[in-house]
Design an enzyme around this catalytic site. Sequence first.
Site, PDB file in Angstrom:
ATOM      1  CE  LYS A   1      49.447  61.814  38.066  1.00 49.18           C
ATOM      2  NZ  LYS A   1      48.809  63.108  37.862  1.00 49.18           N
TER       3      LYS A   1
ATOM      4  CG  ASP B   1      45.479  24.354  44.419  1.00 44.93           C
ATOM      5  OD1 ASP B   1      46.103  25.426  44.538  1.00 44.93           O
ATOM      6  OD2 ASP B   1      45.751  23.494  43.572  1.00 44.93           O
TER       7      ASP B   1
END
Length: 409
Positions: A95, A172
Amino acid sequence: MNGVCIANYRAYDDKADFNKKALSIAVGLTVGSWTELPEAQKAEMEKHLGKVLSVNTHEPASVAPGERYADIKIAYPDINFSRDLPALLVTVFGKLSMDGKIKLMDLDVSEDFASAFPGPKFGLNGVRELLGVHDRPLLMSIFKSVVGYDLANLQDQFYKQALGGVDLIKDDEILFENPLTPLEKRVEACMEAARRAEAETGQKLLYAVNLTGPTSQLAANARKAIDAGANALLFNVLAYGFDVLHELSSDKSIHVPIAAHPAMAGAMYPSPHYGISASLLLGKLMRLAGADLVLFPSPYGSVVMPKEENLAVKDALLAPMHGLRSSFPVPSAGIHPGLVPLILKDFGTDVVVNAGGGIHGHPMGTAAGGQAFRQAIAATLAGVPLRDAAEQAGNEPLQAAIQAWGIKE
Ligand code: 1AE
């Protein structure tokens, strides 16, 4: 310190009482409230309570807004969280990551917490061992133009890259499971090209195939790739989470090196005010979770990370850390042969020089692209300036590369 994990934060605020803020973090992220607790309960809860270790406030010389910050160090008792990275990260920056201008700069985990993490299975030395290369930086080539291409094309690209004398070839990161180049067929085709190239160059090669798919199928996909002949894996760690890498790297049946790709990292480290520092995100946490090689943007190329942060990532991958193997640093993006002296100056020889466009875009073709890099590496190790090396017979690929991209000193 034993029994605690220590988090370092940098918080920005023009007016805040940072001591108060630090205390509210230490209490809020552990026992919730403290002063209101009855004494008897305090005795019981003491072992769970976070402790503020230090608060160093930087008061700016001028009153320019936005420059006042504090470095805050808080110790979190291990007893509060299980021995996994999601538990640790949610405790120290769950949080809190959304609570104003605050960045998680570093984390020192306890010996006990670290003991749940085997770290890289191969690490830097293990990768060198597999390749039989101990005396020079490694060279990695990245597939380019992969989406929409078929197996024959990929195999041809692979062969040309391998002929250039690279040590590793990686998929890739945007190549996912697809009908044109499905995982196992792709591995078979590329490893066949690797064998053909090895017959010519005499050089071993690792192919890091992109491990993709839903999380529940990753381990099975990794085993399929390995059964088809894959000798390394590429993994988009941040899209899946560190715990997924930890699961994969701890799995004994996945006995090949894992290269961590930094895709998504730009959403987390570049801001001075928010997120997680590059050295923690791409250094310590990648290594703890078990990455054998870690790619990250270099300070020289197209996707730039400041030099200081870059070297901090390198240090986090290499410095002693709870007895874990070190991970190979792979500074990447926009790398060409003219950057090799700079890379070796900053990183030494324990580095993987990694390029996509800098290999495939070579004026004499892909194989010459790899050769130009190898020539640049050999010259730099021998202390020969690239301009002089480029004049030597046989070094035409280096000469053409320098004409195309120049030399950056
Ligand atoms: C930081 C990741 C680099 C990467 O994955 C990539 O594809 C680089 O390509 P080039 O070398 O910039 O063409």
